[in-house]
Design a protein around this motif. Sequence first.
Motif, PDB file in Angstrom:
ATOM      1  N   PRO A 197       0.807  -1.224   0.000  1.00 33.34           N
ATOM      2  CA  PRO A 197       0.000   0.000   0.000  1.00 33.34           C
ATOM      3  C   PRO A 197       0.842   1.276   0.000  1.00 33.34           C
ATOM      4  CG  PRO A 197      -0.914  -1.576   1.552  1.00 33.34           C
ATOM      5  CD  PRO A 197       0.425  -2.127   1.114  1.00 33.34           C
ATOM      6  N   SER A 198       2.027   1.232   0.619  1.00 25.95           N
ATOM      7  CA  SER A 198       2.884   2.420   0.622  1.00 25.95           C
ATOM      8  C   SER A 198       3.361   2.753  -0.785  1.00 25.95           C
ATOM      9  CB  SER A 198       4.089   2.194   1.542  1.00 25.95           C
ATOM     10  OG  SER A 198       3.678   2.040   2.887  1.00 25.95           O
ATOM     11  N   ALA A 199       3.634   1.735  -1.585  1.00 26.85           N
ATOM     12  CA  ALA A 199       4.024   1.963  -2.975  1.00 26.85           C
ATOM     13  C   ALA A 199       2.827   2.454  -3.783  1.00 26.85           C
ATOM     14  CB  ALA A 199       4.589   0.677  -3.581  1.00 26.85           C
ATOM     15  N   ALA A 200       1.680   1.837  -3.591  1.00 22.67           N
ATOM     16  CA  ALA A 200       0.485   2.206  -4.347  1.00 22.67           C
ATOM     17  C   ALA A 200       0.060   3.648  -4.088  1.00 22.67           C
ATOM     18  CB  ALA A 200      -0.655   1.254  -4.005  1.00 22.67           C
ATOM     19  N   ALA A 201       0.412   4.183  -2.923  1.00 25.36           N
ATOM     20  CA  ALA A 201       0.006   5.543  -2.576  1.00 25.36           C
ATOM     21  C   ALA A 201       0.639   6.597  -3.469  1.00 25.36           C
ATOM     22  CB  ALA A 201       0.342   5.829  -1.111  1.00 25.36           C
ATOM     23  N   TYR A 202       1.658   6.241  -4.233  1.00 28.24           N
ATOM     24  CA  TYR A 202       2.273   7.174  -5.179  1.00 28.24           C
ATOM     25  C   TYR A 202       1.456   7.298  -6.468  1.00 28.24           C
ATOM     26  CZ  TYR A 202       6.555   7.481  -2.395  1.00 28.24           C
ATOM     27  OH  TYR A 202       7.469   7.724  -1.392  1.00 28.24           O
ATOM     28  N   ALA A 203       0.502   6.410  -6.666  1.00 25.22           N
ATOM     29  CA  ALA A 203      -0.257   6.360  -7.915  1.00 25.22           C
ATOM     30  C   ALA A 203      -1.439   7.333  -7.895  1.00 25.22           C
ATOM     31  CB  ALA A 203      -0.747   4.932  -8.166  1.00 25.22           C
ATOM     32  N   ASP A 204      -2.012   7.541  -9.077  1.00 24.57           N
ATOM     33  CA  ASP A 204      -3.241   8.334  -9.204  1.00 24.57           C
ATOM     34  C   ASP A 204      -4.475   7.469  -8.962  1.00 24.57           C
ATOM     35  OD1 ASP A 204      -1.905  10.754 -10.274  1.00 24.57           O
ATOM     36  OD2 ASP A 204      -1.488   9.467 -11.998  1.00 24.57           O
ATOM     37  N   ARG A 205      -4.354   6.195  -9.306  1.00 23.09           N
ATOM     38  CA  ARG A 205      -5.486   5.276  -9.223  1.00 23.09           C
ATOM     39  C   ARG A 205      -4.978   3.918  -8.779  1.00 23.09           C
ATOM     40  NH1 ARG A 205      -8.855   2.561 -14.196  1.00 23.09           N
ATOM     41  NH2 ARG A 205      -6.718   2.270 -14.912  1.00 23.09           N
ATOM     42  N   VAL A 206      -5.783   3.218  -7.993  1.00 20.94           N
ATOM     43  CA  VAL A 206      -5.461   1.858  -7.572  1.00 20.94           C
ATOM     44  C   VAL A 206      -6.588   0.938  -8.022  1.00 20.94           C
ATOM     45  CG1 VAL A 206      -5.056   0.302  -5.632  1.00 20.94           C
ATOM     46  CG2 VAL A 206      -4.134   2.625  -5.569  1.00 20.94           C
ATOM     47  N   LEU A 207      -6.218  -0.127  -8.758  1.00 20.76           N
ATOM     48  CA  LEU A 207      -7.155  -1.187  -9.104  1.00 20.76           C
ATOM     49  C   LEU A 207      -6.988  -2.322  -8.109  1.00 20.76           C
ATOM     50  CD1 LEU A 207      -6.812  -1.540 -12.999  1.00 20.76           C
ATOM     51  CD2 LEU A 207      -8.364  -0.066 -11.702  1.00 20.76           C
ATOM     52  N   LEU A 208      -8.070  -2.704  -7.437  1.00 20.27           N
ATOM     53  CA  LEU A 208      -8.050  -3.852  -6.540  1.00 20.27           C
ATOM     54  C   LEU A 208      -8.631  -5.052  -7.281  1.00 20.27           C
ATOM     55  CD1 LEU A 208      -9.292  -2.252  -3.190  1.00 20.27           C
ATOM     56  CD2 LEU A 208      -6.945  -2.541  -4.017  1.00 20.27           C
ATOM     57  N   MET A 209      -7.889  -6.161  -7.302  1.00 25.03           N
ATOM     58  CA  MET A 209      -8.298  -7.338  -8.050  1.00 25.03           C
ATOM     59  C   MET A 209      -8.531  -8.533  -7.138  1.00 25.03           C
ATOM     60  SD  MET A 209      -6.032  -7.343 -11.553  1.00 25.03           S
ATOM     61  CE  MET A 209      -6.975  -8.778 -12.118  1.00 25.03           C
ATOM     62  N   ALA A 210      -9.433  -9.404  -7.571  1.00 32.78           N
ATOM     63  CA  ALA A 210      -9.657 -10.704  -6.937  1.00 32.78           C
ATOM     64  C   ALA A 210     -10.295 -11.614  -7.963  1.00 32.78           C
ATOM     65  CB  ALA A 210     -10.555 -10.570  -5.710  1.00 32.78           C
ATOM     66  N   ASP A 211      -9.854 -12.846  -8.016  1.00 30.73           N
ATOM     67  CA  ASP A 211     -10.442 -13.855  -8.899  1.00 30.73           C
ATOM     68  C   ASP A 211     -10.509 -13.405 -10.354  1.00 30.73           C
ATOM     69  OD1 ASP A 211     -10.890 -15.525  -6.671  1.00 30.73           O
ATOM     70  OD2 ASP A 211     -12.761 -14.477  -6.224  1.00 30.73           O
ATOM     71  N   GLY A 212      -9.447 -12.715 -10.793  1.00 28.92           N
ATOM     72  CA  GLY A 212      -9.358 -12.337 -12.189  1.00 28.92           C
ATOM     73  C   GLY A 212     -10.217 -11.169 -12.610  1.00 28.92           C
ATOM     74  N   ARG A 213     -10.753 -10.426 -11.647  1.00 26.27           N
ATOM     75  CA  ARG A 213     -11.598  -9.277 -11.940  1.00 26.27           C
ATOM     76  C   ARG A 213     -11.148  -8.069 -11.124  1.00 26.27           C
ATOM     77  NH1 ARG A 213     -16.749 -10.281 -14.162  1.00 26.27           N
ATOM     78  NH2 ARG A 213     -17.282 -12.489 -14.414  1.00 26.27           N
ATOM     79  N   VAL A 214     -11.493  -6.875 -11.604  1.00 27.47           N
ATOM     80  CA  VAL A 214     -11.340  -5.663 -10.806  1.00 27.47           C
ATOM     81  C   VAL A 214     -12.540  -5.569  -9.878  1.00 27.47           C
ATOM     82  CG1 VAL A 214     -11.264  -3.146 -10.836  1.00 27.47           C
ATOM     83  CG2 VAL A 214      -9.994  -4.449 -12.539  1.00 27.47           C
ATOM     84  N   THR A 215     -12.278  -5.558  -8.573  1.00 22.89           N
ATOM     85  CA  THR A 215     -13.361  -5.502  -7.591  1.00 22.89           C
ATOM     86  C   THR A 215     -13.605  -4.096  -7.073  1.00 22.89           C
ATOM     87  OG1 THR A 215     -11.807  -6.016  -5.794  1.00 22.89           O
ATOM     88  CG2 THR A 215     -12.952  -7.874  -6.846  1.00 22.89           C
ATOM     89  N   ASP A 216     -12.622  -3.197  -7.245  1.00 20.83           N
ATOM     90  CA  ASP A 216     -12.798  -1.824  -6.800  1.00 20.83           C
ATOM     91  C   ASP A 216     -11.738  -0.950  -7.456  1.00 20.83           C
ATOM     92  OD1 ASP A 216     -13.964   0.290  -5.504  1.00 20.83           O
ATOM     93  OD2 ASP A 216     -13.487  -0.393  -3.477  1.00 20.83           O
ATOM     94  N   GLU A 217     -12.036   0.336  -7.588  1.00 21.23           N
ATOM     95  CA  GLU A 217     -11.080   1.332  -8.065  1.00 21.23           C
ATOM     96  C   GLU A 217     -11.025   2.461  -7.061  1.00 21.23           C
ATOM     97  OE1 GLU A 217     -11.290   2.650 -12.107  1.00 21.23           O
ATOM     98  OE2 GLU A 217     -12.276   0.808 -12.777  1.00 21.23           O
ATOM     99  N   LEU A 218      -9.814   2.859  -6.681  1.00 20.07           N
ATOM    100  CA  LEU A 218      -9.606   3.970  -5.763  1.00 20.07           C
ATOM    101  C   LEU A 218      -8.907   5.088  -6.519  1.00 20.07           C
ATOM    102  CD1 LEU A 218      -8.089   1.948  -2.763  1.00 20.07           C
ATOM    103  CD2 LEU A 218     -10.520   2.303  -3.296  1.00 20.07           C
ATOM    104  N   TYR A 219      -9.287   6.301  -6.209  1.00 21.86           N
ATOM    105  CA  TYR A 219      -8.693   7.460  -6.875  1.00 21.86           C
ATOM    106  C   TYR A 219      -8.072   8.389  -5.832  1.00 21.86           C
ATOM    107  CZ  TYR A 219     -11.034   5.957 -11.107  1.00 21.86           C
ATOM    108  OH  TYR A 219     -11.439   5.221 -12.196  1.00 21.86           O
ATOM    109  N   GLY A 220      -6.837   8.835  -6.133  1.00 25.59           N
ATOM    110  CA  GLY A 220      -6.104   9.670  -5.208  1.00 25.59           C
ATOM    111  C   GLY A 220      -6.619  11.094  -5.181  1.00 25.59           C
TER     112      GLY A 220
END
Length: 239
Positions: A197-220
Amino acid sequence: MWSVSKVYGSGAQSVTALNNMTTSFRAGTFTAVMGPSGSGKSTLLHCAAGLDRPTSGKILVGDVDLSTLDETQLTLLRRDRIGFVFQSFNLVSALTAEQNVALPGRLAGKAPSREQVNAALAEVGLARRGGHRPSELSGGEQQRVAVARALISRPAAVFADEPTGALDTKTSRDVLALLRNIVDRHQQTVIMVTHDPSAAAYADRVLLMADGRVTDELYGPFTAESIATAMANRQEQPC
């Protein structure tokens, strides 16, 4: 990516790594892809970068449909329009930093000029280290060489697979800040697979995946704590 699936094996032994997945990466943005082991995040990166072919669906790099390309054309596209940064650096030990940065172009018959190589190394803070071999560089410096190598052709996208996984905390922050700066200064598109998560915090957007799908999108903007909380909440939700 449109309705992309990737299935390994067949019959009862088959494994679905990507399950009818649709997403996109806007030019000039930094996206982090996260999820538990087996969620499909590395398969997503490999298919989007043209390293692996999906079982079905469509992947576009710009206006190029990867499914229409043969293996030679895919190789040329990866060389000309895609940059890669890996956890293990993948530098050639016998070559200097300058030679490693120039190597992909030389192999393609499009050797960059010394000025271009020097500018790429200066961009990542290694203007004075071009004559050193990987064994003479720290882990963070080696990863900076890898970033310079990925960026020298100004690719359409840079794909980074756990780029800080082999680095200590401070060096990781330096490399991530470098990627963030390149996105902001040059409108470079970066897609990074990470578990941190500390690395992901540098991004503009985070895609959360499970079972081969995107389950959520977070925006900075967000923090490592807010990303970790979102991941925990997602895992606690009933299937």
